[in-house]
Write a protein that holds these residues in place. Sequence first.
Motif, PDB file in Angstrom:
ATOM      1  N   THR A   1      63.859  74.744  80.791  1.00  0.00           N
ATOM      2  CA  THR A   1      63.082  73.721  80.273  1.00  0.00           C
ATOM      3  C   THR A   1      62.768  73.400  78.855  1.00  0.00           C
ATOM      4  N   GLY A   2      62.931  72.583  78.481  1.00  0.00           N
ATOM      5  CA  GLY A   2      62.884  72.265  76.716  1.00  0.00           C
ATOM      6  C   GLY A   2      61.177  72.340  76.411  1.00  0.00           C
ATOM      7  N   GLY A   3      60.868  72.371  75.298  1.00  0.00           N
ATOM      8  CA  GLY A   3      59.458  72.124  74.725  1.00  0.00           C
ATOM      9  C   GLY A   3      58.783  73.412  74.405  1.00  0.00           C
ATOM     10  N   GLY A   4      57.671  73.519  73.787  1.00  0.00           N
ATOM     11  CA  GLY A   4      56.993  74.591  73.418  1.00  0.00           C
ATOM     12  C   GLY A   4      57.599  75.605  72.174  1.00  0.00           C
ATOM     13  N   LEU A   5      56.901  76.672  72.235  1.00  0.00           N
ATOM     14  CA  LEU A   5      57.408  77.680  71.143  1.00  0.00           C
ATOM     15  C   LEU A   5      58.625  78.555  71.335  1.00  0.00           C
ATOM     16  N   THR A   6      59.274  78.084  72.528  1.00  0.00           N
ATOM     17  CA  THR A   6      60.434  78.944  73.105  1.00  0.00           C
ATOM     18  C   THR A   6      61.202  78.068  73.780  1.00  0.00           C
ATOM     19  N   ALA A   7      61.429  76.755  73.412  1.00  0.00           N
ATOM     20  CA  ALA A   7      62.131  75.651  73.853  1.00  0.00           C
ATOM     21  C   ALA A   7      63.731  75.797  74.078  1.00  0.00           C
ATOM     22  N   ILE A   8      64.196  75.657  75.034  1.00  0.00           N
ATOM     23  CA  ILE A   8      65.445  75.743  75.464  1.00  0.00           C
ATOM     24  C   ILE A   8      66.459  74.503  75.049  1.00  0.00           C
ATOM     25  N   PRO A   9      67.482  74.459  74.586  1.00  0.00           N
ATOM     26  CA  PRO A   9      68.532  73.480  74.450  1.00  0.00           C
ATOM     27  C   PRO A   9      68.746  73.029  75.820  1.00  0.00           C
ATOM     28  N   HIS A  10      68.929  71.618  75.924  1.00  0.00           N
ATOM     29  CA  HIS A  10      69.047  70.980  77.246  1.00  0.00           C
ATOM     30  C   HIS A  10      70.017  69.950  76.997  1.00  0.00           C
TER      31      HIS A  10
ATOM     32  N   THR B   1      53.935  76.236  78.311  1.00  0.00           N
ATOM     33  CA  THR B   1      53.756  75.088  77.105  1.00  0.00           C
ATOM     34  C   THR B   1      52.319  74.790  77.142  1.00  0.00           C
ATOM     35  N   PRO B   2      51.618  74.241  78.294  1.00  0.00           N
ATOM     36  CA  PRO B   2      50.180  73.808  78.207  1.00  0.00           C
ATOM     37  C   PRO B   2      49.293  75.046  77.822  1.00  0.00           C
ATOM     38  N   VAL B   3      49.606  76.341  78.163  1.00  0.00           N
ATOM     39  CA  VAL B   3      48.726  77.282  77.629  1.00  0.00           C
ATOM     40  C   VAL B   3      49.118  77.486  75.981  1.00  0.00           C
ATOM     41  N   GLU B   4      50.263  77.383  75.553  1.00  0.00           N
ATOM     42  CA  GLU B   4      50.319  77.451  74.174  1.00  0.00           C
ATOM     43  C   GLU B   4      49.558  76.440  73.559  1.00  0.00           C
ATOM     44  N   ASN B   5      49.762  75.186  73.977  1.00  0.00           N
ATOM     45  CA  ASN B   5      49.344  74.111  73.461  1.00  0.00           C
ATOM     46  C   ASN B   5      47.492  74.166  73.359  1.00  0.00           C
ATOM     47  N   ALA B   6      47.038  74.624  74.556  1.00  0.00           N
ATOM     48  CA  ALA B   6      45.657  74.786  74.535  1.00  0.00           C
ATOM     49  C   ALA B   6      45.185  75.880  73.792  1.00  0.00           C
TER      50      ALA B   6
ATOM     51  N   THR C   1      60.579  86.212  87.188  1.00  0.00           N
ATOM     52  CA  THR C   1      60.783  85.872  85.639  1.00  0.00           C
ATOM     53  C   THR C   1      59.748  85.132  85.001  1.00  0.00           C
ATOM     54  N   GLY C   2      58.860  84.629  85.550  1.00  0.00           N
ATOM     55  CA  GLY C   2      57.439  83.878  85.224  1.00  0.00           C
ATOM     56  C   GLY C   2      56.761  84.979  84.421  1.00  0.00           C
ATOM     57  N   ARG C   3      56.688  86.209  84.784  1.00  0.00           N
ATOM     58  CA  ARG C   3      55.894  87.304  84.123  1.00  0.00           C
ATOM     59  C   ARG C   3      56.394  87.296  82.651  1.00  0.00           C
ATOM     60  N   SER C   4      57.500  87.062  82.482  1.00  0.00           N
ATOM     61  CA  SER C   4      58.013  87.030  80.982  1.00  0.00           C
ATOM     62  C   SER C   4      57.468  86.062  80.182  1.00  0.00           C
ATOM     63  N   ARG C   5      57.274  84.908  80.806  1.00  0.00           N
ATOM     64  CA  ARG C   5      56.697  83.599  80.261  1.00  0.00           C
ATOM     65  C   ARG C   5      55.087  84.010  79.776  1.00  0.00           C
ATOM     66  N   VAL C   6      54.356  84.483  80.719  1.00  0.00           N
ATOM     67  CA  VAL C   6      52.905  85.087  80.248  1.00  0.00           C
ATOM     68  C   VAL C   6      52.881  85.993  79.471  1.00  0.00           C
ATOM     69  N   MET C   7      54.135  86.696  79.250  1.00  0.00           N
ATOM     70  CA  MET C   7      53.893  87.895  78.205  1.00  0.00           C
ATOM     71  C   MET C   7      54.320  87.183  76.829  1.00  0.00           C
ATOM     72  N   GLY C   8      54.602  86.169  76.828  1.00  0.00           N
ATOM     73  CA  GLY C   8      54.744  85.372  75.471  1.00  0.00           C
ATOM     74  C   GLY C   8      56.439  85.344  75.151  1.00  0.00           C
ATOM     75  N   GLN C   9      57.136  85.779  75.860  1.00  0.00           N
ATOM     76  CA  GLN C   9      58.701  85.635  75.728  1.00  0.00           C
ATOM     77  C   GLN C   9      59.107  84.458  76.338  1.00  0.00           C
ATOM     78  N   GLY C  10      60.423  84.093  76.195  1.00  0.00           N
ATOM     79  CA  GLY C  10      60.972  83.203  76.790  1.00  0.00           C
ATOM     80  C   GLY C  10      61.359  83.494  78.368  1.00  0.00           C
ATOM     81  N   THR C  11      61.568  82.655  79.283  1.00  0.00           N
ATOM     82  CA  THR C  11      62.128  82.943  80.414  1.00  0.00           C
ATOM     83  C   THR C  11      63.266  84.024  80.434  1.00  0.00           C
TER      84      THR C  11
END
Length: 275
Positions: free
Chosen positions: A185-194, A254-259, A51-61
Amino acid sequence: MGRTFSVEEINTRVRNTIQSRHPVIGVSASSGLVGKASEAGGADFIVLYSTGRSRVMGQGTRLIGDANTVTYNMHEELWAVVDDTPIIVGVDANDIFNWDLHKLLKKFQAVGVSGIIHNPMIGIYGGEYVKIRTAIGHGFDREILLTEMAKDMGMYCMAYTWTKEETVAMTKAGSHCIIPHVGGTGGGLTAIPHKSVEDCVKIINSLIATAKSVNPDVLCLAHGGPFKDPESVLDIYRYTDAQGYIGASSVERTPVENAVMGAVKAFKSVPLRRM
């Protein structure tokens, strides 16, 4: 190049981290770059999720492709650049194309993985769905069986749990590490409600107490929800008995997005030479 760690080597590594009064940190690394940087930062585990592959593709998990094949193929990229950190891989216990779990585990063991975690995991879909799938033999019971087999094969086992019943089952199955999961996990460009910090703290403490009642020596970490960065994770250590944290979106998204956003904004702010 990577190396395989025994359970005792990993337990020693964990004990040394805790004795140094630092948290045990596992990080999701779905690319060689993130894995290499995570090791340089001192990660105790590199955890590889399909599922992490989707994150580095710019998608939500999200689920992506044939999970076990995706994980297997990603492992080689990490193995090439992670030198001295245990690599734990997510294994889908309900993959109908890999129904023989012993054969599947041997496949991962053959390429040097040190341990497993059940992922994708059925528990994230909630109790009713778990009951339906488990009733037809495609559920949490398979994930327990996966853990039992991996433990018997000498692999380090980690487990996400959402309920006391799941926590008891996974601890009895021999999982070396229990991770109360309090949601995306919340935060970032694709934050999830928590849930709130207060609600998550209660869940974490309840599941840790349950795990410790079965095996006082089991390692207990935490993951998800409002715990999205080093500042918010302080609340885990202030208000729970967790001895560390597993970061997925909070490390490789999120750290990659911010950087990247910061770098692009900085480049954009440089004025053109005066004509």
